[in-house]
Design an enzyme around this catalytic site. Structure first.
Site, PDB file in Angstrom:
ATOM      1  N   HIS A  25     -15.769 -34.237 -21.476  1.00 32.34           N
ATOM      2  CA  HIS A  25     -15.199 -34.975 -22.611  1.00 32.34           C
ATOM      3  C   HIS A  25     -16.238 -35.812 -23.353  1.00 32.34           C
ATOM      4  O   HIS A  25     -16.002 -36.196 -24.504  1.00 32.34           O
ATOM      5  CB  HIS A  25     -14.068 -35.889 -22.144  1.00 32.34           C
ATOM      6  CG  HIS A  25     -12.860 -35.161 -21.647  1.00 32.34           C
ATOM      7  ND1 HIS A  25     -12.225 -34.183 -22.378  1.00 32.34           N
ATOM      8  CD2 HIS A  25     -12.166 -35.266 -20.476  1.00 32.34           C
ATOM      9  CE1 HIS A  25     -11.198 -33.718 -21.681  1.00 32.34           C
ATOM     10  NE2 HIS A  25     -11.151 -34.352 -20.526  1.00 32.34           N
ATOM     11  N   ASP A  54     -10.900 -26.342 -16.733  1.00 33.08           N
ATOM     12  CA  ASP A  54     -10.236 -27.611 -16.462  1.00 33.08           C
ATOM     13  C   ASP A  54      -8.866 -27.631 -17.150  1.00 33.08           C
ATOM     14  O   ASP A  54      -8.662 -26.970 -18.162  1.00 33.08           O
ATOM     15  CB  ASP A  54     -11.116 -28.737 -17.021  1.00 33.08           C
ATOM     16  CG  ASP A  54     -10.754 -30.114 -16.514  1.00 33.08           C
ATOM     17  OD1 ASP A  54      -9.731 -30.649 -16.965  1.00 33.08           O
ATOM     18  OD2 ASP A  54     -11.515 -30.675 -15.709  1.00 33.08           O
ATOM     19  N   HIS A  74      -7.782 -29.952 -18.868  1.00 30.09           N
ATOM     20  CA  HIS A  74      -7.982 -30.625 -20.148  1.00 30.09           C
ATOM     21  C   HIS A  74      -8.968 -29.846 -21.010  1.00 30.09           C
ATOM     22  O   HIS A  74      -9.922 -29.250 -20.503  1.00 30.09           O
ATOM     23  CB  HIS A  74      -8.516 -32.044 -19.939  1.00 30.09           C
ATOM     24  CG  HIS A  74      -7.619 -32.924 -19.130  1.00 30.09           C
ATOM     25  ND1 HIS A  74      -7.632 -32.926 -17.745  1.00 30.09           N
ATOM     26  CD2 HIS A  74      -6.681 -33.819 -19.508  1.00 30.09           C
ATOM     27  CE1 HIS A  74      -6.733 -33.802 -17.311  1.00 30.09           C
ATOM     28  NE2 HIS A  74      -6.143 -34.353 -18.345  1.00 30.09           N
ATOM     29  N   ASP A 134      -7.871 -29.850 -11.784  1.00 25.96           N
ATOM     30  CA  ASP A 134      -6.663 -30.611 -12.101  1.00 25.96           C
ATOM     31  C   ASP A 134      -5.545 -29.738 -12.646  1.00 25.96           C
ATOM     32  O   ASP A 134      -4.481 -30.243 -13.005  1.00 25.96           O
ATOM     33  CB  ASP A 134      -6.973 -31.761 -13.060  1.00 25.96           C
ATOM     34  CG  ASP A 134      -7.860 -31.346 -14.220  1.00 25.96           C
ATOM     35  OD1 ASP A 134      -8.178 -30.152 -14.342  1.00 25.96           O
ATOM     36  OD2 ASP A 134      -8.252 -32.228 -15.009  1.00 25.96           O
TER      37      ASP A 134
END
Length: 403
Positions: free
Chosen positions: A143, A179, A181, A268
């Site tokens: 990120h 991921d 995200h 995740d």
């Protein structure tokens, strides 16, 4: 780069970046990014014998220098991280520092730069020929952008590895992010670079941070088609996720013709993760890592750097998933039916008061339907896949319906 084409796959030199000092990346006891997940992964991998393989070299990463960090971050941002690191009581929210997601802490710069150093170590190993594969399970801070911290990420180690490969003479790099995200920071850093293909499969931004990563995000004017996003609906499980992966990723990697793959393996997406809404198993995550390994073998002469990423079910999910990743990178995969070593289970029970699953897998069926069986417009995953294929495939001369 050295060619290892004559070696049997089980003998390919592999570098693992690990040192207990990496657990200094610590936002505090109430933060989801628990440093224990790294220590537990290393402990389980060692108990499984993965660190003791003859062709595996476990190396401690150095703290990345400012000059190295400036390859993808601005001087102003690195200076801001240093200030927050020296005085955590002075936040810099415009740069994402001292926020709820990224609270400042003493020594933050050095801790973050050490994780970055792990992925730089991996890139240097590939470039020098001392390894053909490498893994930094403490990395994957996808990120972080050029100017800003975000989503528990300070320095973008994966982007640094990609840039180091390019600077070292690699012509093209494929970055694959699995991921839960969206890999927004890495995408933004290489948005207009035609040498880098970024592919992110993630939970849709409609239901999860950072709210980006839709099919129409396809790259800058000089690099159209090099940003690829598969925004999967919440509660997608193994079968849908793997169908989506195989309907998009192999075709584009083949068309792009990278020399090295860099991948981010945030776990995740697991059904027990407390921060996300996907429904994958350890078995499905292992299969994804196996698929990336296959792409590296098929298209990149096995050259592959794998990183960690998100993953917040600390004792039962993260160590098993990343131990599988280490085993796959090292060409010594751990079977899903293998028992979790008793020494590890006892340690977790004694230190954390939690029970770890007895087996390395979740015991689920990961069967998935190939895209060749046809598009189902009533299926939300298929609608996601076709949206991405329509945006990207024609730019590579591929048919979005049939290729």
């Amino acid at each position: 780069m050295t060619s290892w084409a004559g070696l049997r796959p089980s003998a390919l030199p592999t570098t693992v970046a690990w040192d207990p000092a990496m657990t200094a990346y610590n936002f505090g006891p109430s933060h989801p990014m628990a440093p224990e997940r790294l220590e537990l992964t290393a402990r389980l991998a060692e108990a499984l014998g993965l660190f003791n393989l003859e062709h595996v070299s476990v190396q401690a990463p150095e703290v990345a220098s400012d000059v190295e960090l400036l390859a993808v971050h601005s001087a102003e941002y690195v200076a801001a991280v240093r200030r927050a690191s020296e005085d955590p009581t002075t936040p810099d929210p415009e740069r994402g520092l001292g926020t709820e997601d990224d609270p400042a802490f003493a020594g933050m710069h050095e801790a973050s730069a050490r994780l970055a150093g792990g992925s730089l170590l991996a890139a240097e190993a590939i470039l020098s020929g001392t390894a053909i594969r490498a893994v930094n399970f403490g990395g994957g801070m996808h990120h972080a952008s050029r100017e800003r911290a975000s989503g528990f990420c300070i320095y973008n180690d994966a982007a640094l590895a990609v840039q180091r490969l390019l600077d070292g003479g690699v012509g093209k790099v494929a970055y694959i992010d699995v991921d839960a995200h969206h890999g927004d920071g890495t995408q933004s850093i290489f948005w207009n670079d035609p040498r880098v293909l970024t592919i992110s499969l993630h939970e849709s931004g409609l239901s999860l941070f950072p709210g980006t990563g839709f099919a129409n995000e396809i790259g800058g004017p000089d690099a159209l088609g090099t940003a690829v996003n598969v925004a999967l609906p919440a509660w997608t499980g193994d079968a849908g996720w793997l169908r989506a992966f195989h309907a998009v990723v192999p075709q584009l990697v083949q068309a792009f013709e990278p020399e090295v793959i860099v991948s981010q393996h945030g776990c995740d997406s697991h059904k027990l993760d407390p921060l996300t809404h996907l429904n994958l198993s350890v078995d499905g995550q292992r299969e994804a890592a196996t698929a990336v390994a296959g792409l590296a073998a098929r298209f990149c002469e096995n050259r592959w750097i794998a990183t960690g990423g998100g993953g917040y079910e600390v004792t039962g999910v993260v160590p098993r998933t990343w131990s599988h990743l280490i085993g796959i990178v090292a060409q010594h995969p751990v079977q899903l039916t293998a028992p979790v070593p008793e020494i590890f289970r006892s340690y977790v029970k004694e230190k954390y008061g939690e029970s770890v699953p007895e087996l390395m897998g979740d015991g689920v069926d990961t069967w998935w339907r190939s895209w060749e069986v046809g598009y189902d417009p009533s299926d939300a995953v298929d609608r996601t896949v076709i949206a991405t294929r329509k945006e990207i495939f024609p730019l590579y001369g591929l048919d979005p319906w049939f290729d």
